[in-house]
Write an enzyme that holds these catalytic residues in place. Structure first.
Site, short mmCIF file in Angstrom:
data_model
loop_
_atom_site.label_atom_id
_atom_site.label_comp_id
_atom_site.label_asym_id
_atom_site.label_seq_id
_atom_site.Cartn_x
_atom_site.Cartn_y
_atom_site.Cartn_z
N ASP A 71 -6.56 120.30 5.88
CA ASP A 71 -5.41 120.30 6.78
C ASP A 71 -5.68 121.26 7.93
O ASP A 71 -6.30 122.31 7.73
CB ASP A 71 -4.13 120.71 6.04
CG ASP A 71 -2.91 120.40 6.89
OD1 ASP A 71 -2.55 119.21 6.97
OD2 ASP A 71 -2.35 121.32 7.50
C1 LIG Z 1 -6.58 121.13 17.50
C2 LIG Z 1 -7.20 119.80 17.15
C3 LIG Z 1 -6.74 119.04 16.09
N1 LIG Z 1 -7.32 117.84 15.79
C4 LIG Z 1 -6.85 117.02 14.67
C5 LIG Z 1 -7.52 117.34 13.33
C6 LIG Z 1 -6.59 116.65 12.34
O1 LIG Z 1 -7.05 115.31 12.15
C7 LIG Z 1 -5.26 116.65 13.06
C8 LIG Z 1 -4.26 117.50 12.33
O2 LIG Z 1 -3.62 116.75 11.35
P1 LIG Z 1 -3.88 116.86 9.77
O3 LIG Z 1 -2.56 116.69 9.11
O4 LIG Z 1 -4.67 118.09 9.47
O5 LIG Z 1 -4.82 115.63 9.45
P2 LIG Z 1 -4.60 114.07 9.67
O6 LIG Z 1 -3.15 113.70 9.48
O7 LIG Z 1 -5.24 113.68 10.97
O8 LIG Z 1 -5.47 113.44 8.52
P3 LIG Z 1 -5.30 113.59 6.90
O9 LIG Z 1 -4.03 114.39 6.62
O10 LIG Z 1 -5.20 112.19 6.39
O11 LIG Z 1 -6.55 114.30 6.47
O12 LIG Z 1 -5.48 117.17 14.36
C9 LIG Z 1 -8.38 117.36 16.53
O13 LIG Z 1 -8.90 116.26 16.27
N2 LIG Z 1 -8.85 118.10 17.59
C10 LIG Z 1 -8.32 119.30 17.93
O14 LIG Z 1 -8.80 119.93 18.91
#
Ligand SMILES: Cc1cn([C@H]2C[C@H](O)[C@@H](COP(=O)(O)OP(=O)(O)OP(=O)(O)O)O2)c(=O)[nH]c1=O
Length: 190
Positions: free
Chosen positions: A71
């Site tokens: 997460d």
């Molecule tokens: C800050 C930042 C976040 N993110 C993304 C990472 C995570 O995928 C998302 C945060 O949400 P999460 O809830 O961590 O993940 P998710 O819902 O995408 O996937 P899952 O719970 O099924 O594993 O934001 C980026 O891709 N680039 C960035 O620079």
């Protein structure tokens, strides 16, 4: 039946791509968990709890596999930014991050042989000054919608980032070095 020893408990295409750098073959089963913070929950507790909840949810049905959940959240002062609810929420977050340094925390949870291992990694990110038009245009690109803090360092949002201190892959959603160390610790890569 799959012969893969590892399951990535994630719907994130970024996490899939990153984990492929460490493990050639794994299955993917996404775990839908409620990401609402508990009352008075610290960012560190929240991110660890959610990563573990994702891994545990999938591991319940696959006790013989290594299940990996993660997460990512953005913290700024005492605020926690998850994914934006709408354009106004996105502009609210990006306005606060503009010209400031914030922290991205990713927790990685392993569920393996009925035990949990959780590590978290913090990266400091410093933003350039953003104007309202930048933020509106960015929302229209469709990129911020599913990203914590409402930006993607690996995409268009990379142009907002002046500097980072710490792991880049951690900001994208899976800290590669630390995940590799965890795999070594449980004997997976040895
Ligand atoms: C800050 C930042 C976040 N993110 C993304 C990472 C995570 O995928 C998302 C945060 O949400 P999460 O809830 O961590 O993940 P998710 O819902 O995408 O996937 P899952 O719970 O099924 O594993 O934001 C980026 O891709 N680039 C960035 O620079």
């Amino acid at each position: 039946m799959s012969l893969c020893r590892v399951i990535l408990a994630s719907a994130s295409p970024r996490r899939k791509e990153l984990l492929q750098h460490l493990i050639p073959h794994f299955d993917i089963i996404s775990a839908d968990v409620d990401e609402t913070p508990l009352a008075d929950e610290s960012p560190e507790r929240l991110v660890a709890r959610l990563a573990e909840a994702k891994a545990t949810k999938v591991a319940t049905h696959h006790p013989d596999k290594l299940v990996i959940g993660a997460d990512t959240i953005v913290t700024f002062g005492d605020q926690i930014f998850g994914k934006p609810e709408n354009q106004n929420d996105s502009i609210r977050m990006l306005s606060m991050l503009s010209s400031q340094t914030h922290q991205v925390i990713t927790a990685v949870a392993f569920r393996y042989q009925n035990k949990s291992f959780v590590e978290q990694v913090k990266t400091q990110v410093t933003f350039a000054c953003l104007n309202e038009q930048d933020m509106r245009n960015y929302w229209q690109s469709g990129e911020p919608q599913d990203k914590a803090g409402s930006y993607a360092i690996q995409g268009i949002g990379g142009q907002f980032v002046k500097s980072i201190k710490g792991s880049h892959s951690n900001v994208v959603g899976l800290p590669l070095y630390e995940t590799k160390v965890m795999l070594n610790k449980i004997g997976y890569l040895n």
